[in-house]
Design a protein around this motif. Structure first.
Motif, PDB file in Angstrom:
ATOM      1  N   THR A 389       0.845  -1.190   0.000  1.00 11.85           N
ATOM      2  CA  THR A 389       0.000   0.000   0.000  1.00 11.85           C
ATOM      3  C   THR A 389       0.883   1.244   0.000  1.00 11.85           C
ATOM      4  O   THR A 389       1.991   1.245   0.530  1.00 11.85           O
ATOM      5  N   TRP A 390       0.359   2.303  -0.600  1.00 12.57           N
ATOM      6  CA  TRP A 390       1.137   3.524  -0.802  1.00 12.57           C
ATOM      7  C   TRP A 390       0.477   4.691  -0.092  1.00 12.57           C
ATOM      8  O   TRP A 390      -0.738   4.725   0.098  1.00 12.57           O
ATOM      9  N   GLY A 391       1.302   5.681   0.280  1.00 14.67           N
ATOM     10  CA  GLY A 391       0.796   6.852   0.975  1.00 14.67           C
ATOM     11  C   GLY A 391       0.747   8.094   0.128  1.00 14.67           C
ATOM     12  O   GLY A 391       0.182   9.111   0.540  1.00 14.67           O
ATOM     13  N   GLN A 392       1.314   8.048  -1.082  1.00 11.34           N
ATOM     14  CA  GLN A 392       1.326   9.200  -1.972  1.00 11.34           C
ATOM     15  C   GLN A 392       1.594   8.709  -3.382  1.00 11.34           C
ATOM     16  O   GLN A 392       2.381   7.788  -3.590  1.00 11.34           O
ATOM     17  N   ALA A 393       0.939   9.331  -4.368  1.00  8.21           N
ATOM     18  CA  ALA A 393       1.154   8.974  -5.771  1.00  8.21           C
ATOM     19  C   ALA A 393       0.957  10.213  -6.628  1.00  8.21           C
ATOM     20  O   ALA A 393      -0.029  10.935  -6.463  1.00  8.21           O
ATOM     21  N   LEU A 394       1.876  10.472  -7.537  1.00  4.93           N
ATOM     22  CA  LEU A 394       1.751  11.621  -8.436  1.00  4.93           C
ATOM     23  C   LEU A 394       2.437  11.320  -9.760  1.00  4.93           C
ATOM     24  O   LEU A 394       3.381  10.528  -9.829  1.00  4.93           O
ATOM     25  N   GLN A 395       1.936  11.959 -10.822  1.00  6.06           N
ATOM     26  CA  GLN A 395       2.473  11.757 -12.159  1.00  6.06           C
ATOM     27  C   GLN A 395       3.402  12.918 -12.520  1.00  6.06           C
ATOM     28  O   GLN A 395       3.126  14.079 -12.195  1.00  6.06           O
ATOM     29  N   THR A 396       4.509  12.611 -13.214  1.00  4.85           N
ATOM     30  CA  THR A 396       5.424  13.660 -13.639  1.00  4.85           C
ATOM     31  C   THR A 396       4.813  14.465 -14.790  1.00  4.85           C
ATOM     32  O   THR A 396       3.879  14.021 -15.460  1.00  4.85           O
ATOM     33  N   ARG A 397       5.357  15.665 -15.021  1.00  8.52           N
ATOM     34  CA  ARG A 397       4.789  16.583 -16.012  1.00  8.52           C
ATOM     35  C   ARG A 397       4.816  16.002 -17.428  1.00  8.52           C
ATOM     36  O   ARG A 397       3.962  16.344 -18.251  1.00  8.52           O
ATOM     37  N   ASP A 398       5.786  15.127 -17.728  1.00 12.35           N
ATOM     38  CA  ASP A 398       5.863  14.536 -19.066  1.00 12.35           C
ATOM     39  C   ASP A 398       5.025  13.272 -19.205  1.00 12.35           C
ATOM     40  O   ASP A 398       5.068  12.616 -20.258  1.00 12.35           O
ATOM     41  N   SER A 399       4.282  12.898 -18.170  1.00 13.84           N
ATOM     42  CA  SER A 399       3.373  11.734 -18.179  1.00 13.84           C
ATOM     43  C   SER A 399       4.095  10.392 -18.241  1.00 13.84           C
ATOM     44  O   SER A 399       3.445   9.349 -18.398  1.00 13.84           O
ATOM     45  N   ARG A 400       5.414  10.383 -18.081  1.00  7.78           N
ATOM     46  CA  ARG A 400       6.156   9.137 -18.273  1.00  7.78           C
ATOM     47  C   ARG A 400       6.346   8.357 -16.978  1.00  7.78           C
ATOM     48  O   ARG A 400       6.576   7.143 -17.016  1.00  7.78           O
ATOM     49  N   TRP A 401       6.273   9.026 -15.837  1.00  7.32           N
ATOM     50  CA  TRP A 401       6.583   8.378 -14.562  1.00  7.32           C
ATOM     51  C   TRP A 401       5.464   8.577 -13.555  1.00  7.32           C
ATOM     52  O   TRP A 401       4.774   9.601 -13.576  1.00  7.32           O
ATOM     53  N   LEU A 402       5.331   7.602 -12.685  1.00  4.63           N
ATOM     54  CA  LEU A 402       4.513   7.718 -11.484  1.00  4.63           C
ATOM     55  C   LEU A 402       5.476   7.682 -10.297  1.00  4.63           C
ATOM     56  O   LEU A 402       6.290   6.760 -10.176  1.00  4.63           O
ATOM     57  N   VAL A 403       5.423   8.700  -9.450  1.00  4.46           N
ATOM     58  CA  VAL A 403       6.284   8.772  -8.268  1.00  4.46           C
ATOM     59  C   VAL A 403       5.453   8.405  -7.048  1.00  4.46           C
ATOM     60  O   VAL A 403       4.338   8.925  -6.858  1.00  4.46           O
ATOM     61  N   LEU A 404       6.006   7.525  -6.216  1.00  5.09           N
ATOM     62  CA  LEU A 404       5.254   6.938  -5.109  1.00  5.09           C
ATOM     63  C   LEU A 404       6.024   7.081  -3.797  1.00  5.09           C
ATOM     64  O   LEU A 404       7.255   7.030  -3.786  1.00  5.09           O
ATOM     65  N   ARG A 405       5.276   7.264  -2.724  1.00  9.40           N
ATOM     66  CA  ARG A 405       5.852   7.206  -1.383  1.00  9.40           C
ATOM     67  C   ARG A 405       5.213   6.048  -0.643  1.00  9.40           C
ATOM     68  O   ARG A 405       3.994   5.948  -0.561  1.00  9.40           O
ATOM     69  N   SER A 406       6.027   5.139  -0.110  1.00 13.78           N
ATOM     70  CA  SER A 406       5.476   3.984   0.586  1.00 13.78           C
ATOM     71  C   SER A 406       4.829   4.416   1.889  1.00 13.78           C
ATOM     72  O   SER A 406       5.101   5.483   2.434  1.00 13.78           O
ATOM     73  N   SER A 407       3.967   3.563   2.415  1.00 15.73           N
ATOM     74  CA  SER A 407       3.238   3.870   3.639  1.00 15.73           C
ATOM     75  C   SER A 407       4.198   4.043   4.812  1.00 15.73           C
ATOM     76  O   SER A 407       5.187   3.325   4.947  1.00 15.73           O
ATOM     77  N   PHE A 408       3.889   5.006   5.685  1.00 10.01           N
ATOM     78  CA  PHE A 408       4.679   5.190   6.907  1.00 10.01           C
ATOM     79  C   PHE A 408       4.536   3.992   7.841  1.00 10.01           C
ATOM     80  O   PHE A 408       5.363   3.805   8.732  1.00 10.01           O
TER      81      PHE A 408
END
Length: 574
Positions: A389-408
């Motif tokens: 499970t993840w605590g944060q998810a966002l897409q980069t401006r070029d749509s190529r990557w998803l950046v994730l932060r794992s759950s605390f």
């Protein structure tokens, strides 16, 4: 002889308001739990008050005219006393369980992996807290946790706020299920350590009174006295109303109520349900409303502004469940985007501004990255297969990557990863024994900003993206959080440890280079969010979007009633 034989008069009830000056005021709700505690002898109060960044614990002695901050408790919530009144247990960000001596001495960390909003310290030498799967206990000196009540086996999403009965032979707590309104939360009693739990009644919080009652707070701010047998663990009579308008906040997830063993009551009045509103703040600190007529229909937990600045994705808590909505700006429609029995939270926007990325199927530890069109058409699309499970998810401006932060609450305590859109291979970006968070990639896709507490305090760092191991730069110098890139990419904004909006100019080019941070304005009047950034930036980089508590909630006073049990006996017919 007559003086010896005549009945002793009942102690006089003494009711007074304990004024808190602005620099010592009770903090707004940013964490779930009880924000006030009173020692067993009624002579000490501890509450969550202000700090340079967020809150910390403050101590008020009964014979002092002013409160004093307790060293080492920055970020603390949910205080509770030891049986001797000389120590206080508390939680930091819901994950770290710590204790501190009020006589001086270091802060002790008992666990950094609880998932808790409440705790109690028993005369049996145990501290009782919530964990991912229910309610557990561990020794007040530290050690392993022992699970006592398994909420997951009972298909409950929460078992919370444990309070011990006399002698620590049993405990009362509350339970809740998915999509359950706060008015339907249940008060449960259980013999320790492994008795069969029994549902007693509905309520959001309960604790035992030396008069032989349970004090039960309801979602609408009523305090009830319920006759109760602590040996049989049974209700023995009908509830009686005692008080109305006590401080139940955050749709039943925060309260300000304490009762000492000798019968001194402390509480606040008024709640703040639905009082958070987004506001615009200029670089000079001038505030203006977003849409004065907008009613969010719940508590705003966090938000994200669309790339063109014309829409706002909002995480709203309704009856304890997170849902994602979209508000058209400045005064357009407000529509719900997510539905179903499970929670959905922490929205961000896709690079093209047509879809919202959020965490779906939320549990106590996080959720699954999911995307859906912002206009509500089509079906939601899961971005990663089932797994952590993840605590944060966002897409980069070029749509190529998803950046994730794992759950605390999982292994790694908030490590940051990247994954190419359409792929499943995780690329470590910031991974260490310390806690990382607040990830954000610059508009040109070259730099990753994030927070880490590797130095002992949270600071802002930047790494190359996606080759994050090749270099690292520290941006803040004396504490920082909530890094957010400007839309132009020429600045990196963050919040200082002194609650100030800071701006760092970033030089263009292939080499990361910055100027010293500059202060823009104080963010003290605005509500910190916590696990994700507390603000966003307009497309022209001239305004900031923040949350403000718009309804006064009497945070400058605590109401104290000495010998309150005498009044309670009269009201309850005892």
């Amino acid at each position: 002889l007559w003086g010896w034989l005549r009945p002793t008069p009942a102690p006089a009830v003494n009711r007074f308001s304990l004024f808190l000056p602005p620099e010592q005021v009770l903090q707004p709700v940013t964490q779930s739990g009880n924000r006030v505690a009173i020692s067993p002898d009624g002579k000490r109060l501890v509450y969550v008050g202000p700090a340079e960044r967020g809150g910390r614990l403050w101590l008020r002695e009964h014979d002092q005219l002013s409160s004093t901050p307790i060293a080492g408790t920055d970020g603390a919530g949910t205080p509770f006393f030891s049986p001797d009144g000389r120590h206080v247990g508390f939680l930091v960000n819901g994950t770290k369980l710590r204790t501190v001596s009020l006589d001086g001495g270091p802060v002790l960390t008992l666990s950094d992996s609880v998932n808790s909003t409440g705790g109690d310290w028993g005369p049996d030498g145990y501290i009782y807290v919530e964990v991912d799967s229910g309610i557990a206990r561990l020794r007040s000196s530290g050690g392993t946790t022992e699970l006592l009540y398994n909420a997951l086996k009972r298909k409950e999403v929460g078992a919370e706020w444990p309070v011990l009965l006399p002698g620590a032979r049993a405990m009362v707590f509350r339970t809740r299920r998915a999509n359950q309104a706060a008015t339907d939360f249940q008060i449960v009693v259980m013999k320790l350590p492994d008795g069969e739990p029994k549902v007693l009644m509905r309520g959001v919080y309960a604790r035992y009174s030396p008069t032989g009652h349970l004090l039960v707070a309801t979602a609408d701010g009523k305090l009830l006295a319920v006759p109760f047998d602590p040996e049989k663990l049974e209700v023995t009579g009908s509830p009686s109303g005692l008080l109305e308008g006590i401080g139940v906040e955050g749709t039943g997830f925060a309260i300000n109520l304490g009762l000492s063993e000798n019968g001194t009551l402390v509480y606040t009045t008024g709640g703040a349900t639905g009082s958070r509103r987004p506001v615009w703040v200029s670089r000079e600190g001038v505030e203006s409303p977003v849409d004065p007529a907008w009613q969010p229909q719940g508590i705003i937990a966090n938000f994200a502004l669309s790339p063109d600045g014309k829409a706002l994705a909002v995480d709203v808590v309704q009856n304890g469940i997170n849902t994602v909505w979209v508000k058209q700006l400045p005064a357009g429609p407000y529509s719900r985007l997510t539905f179903g029995d499970s929670g959905n939270m922490r929205p961000t926007w896709s690079a093209d501004g047509r879809s919202v990325v959020y965490l779906a199927d939320v549990t106590n530890t996080g959720g699954t990255p999911t995307m859906r069109r912002a206009d509500g058409t089509g079906s939601a699309r899961t971005l990663l297969p089932p797994g952590p499970t993840w605590g944060q998810a966002l897409q980069t401006r070029d749509s190529r990557w998803l950046v994730l932060r794992s759950s605390f609450f999982g292994t790694g305590k908030g490590n940051i990863f990247g994954v190419r859109m359409g792929d499943t291979t995780l690329v470590p970006l910031a991974s260490s024994p310390a806690t990382e968070g607040d990830a954000g990639v610059s508009p040109n896709g070259r730099w990753l900003a994030y927070t880490s507490e590797e130095s002992g305090v949270f600071e802002i760092y930047v790494r190359p993206f996606p080759d994050a191991e090749s270099a690292r730069w520290q941006v803040s110098a004396a504490g920082g959080s909530d890094p957010v890139w400007s839309r132009s990419g020429r600045e990196l904004f963050y919040l200082s440890a002194q609650n100030e909006m800071m701006s760092v100019e970033v030089a263009p080019g292939a080499v990361f280079s910055i100027n010293p941070p500059k202060r823009l304005f104080s963010t003290g009047p605005y509500t910190p969010i916590g696990p994700v950034p507390s603000f966003d930036v307009s497309p022209d980089d001239k305004r900031f979007l923040l949350l403000r508590e718009t309804t006064p909630t009497d945070r400058n006073e605590l109401i104290v009633v000495q010998n309150w049990v005498e009044e309670m006996k009269a009201r309850a017919g005892r």
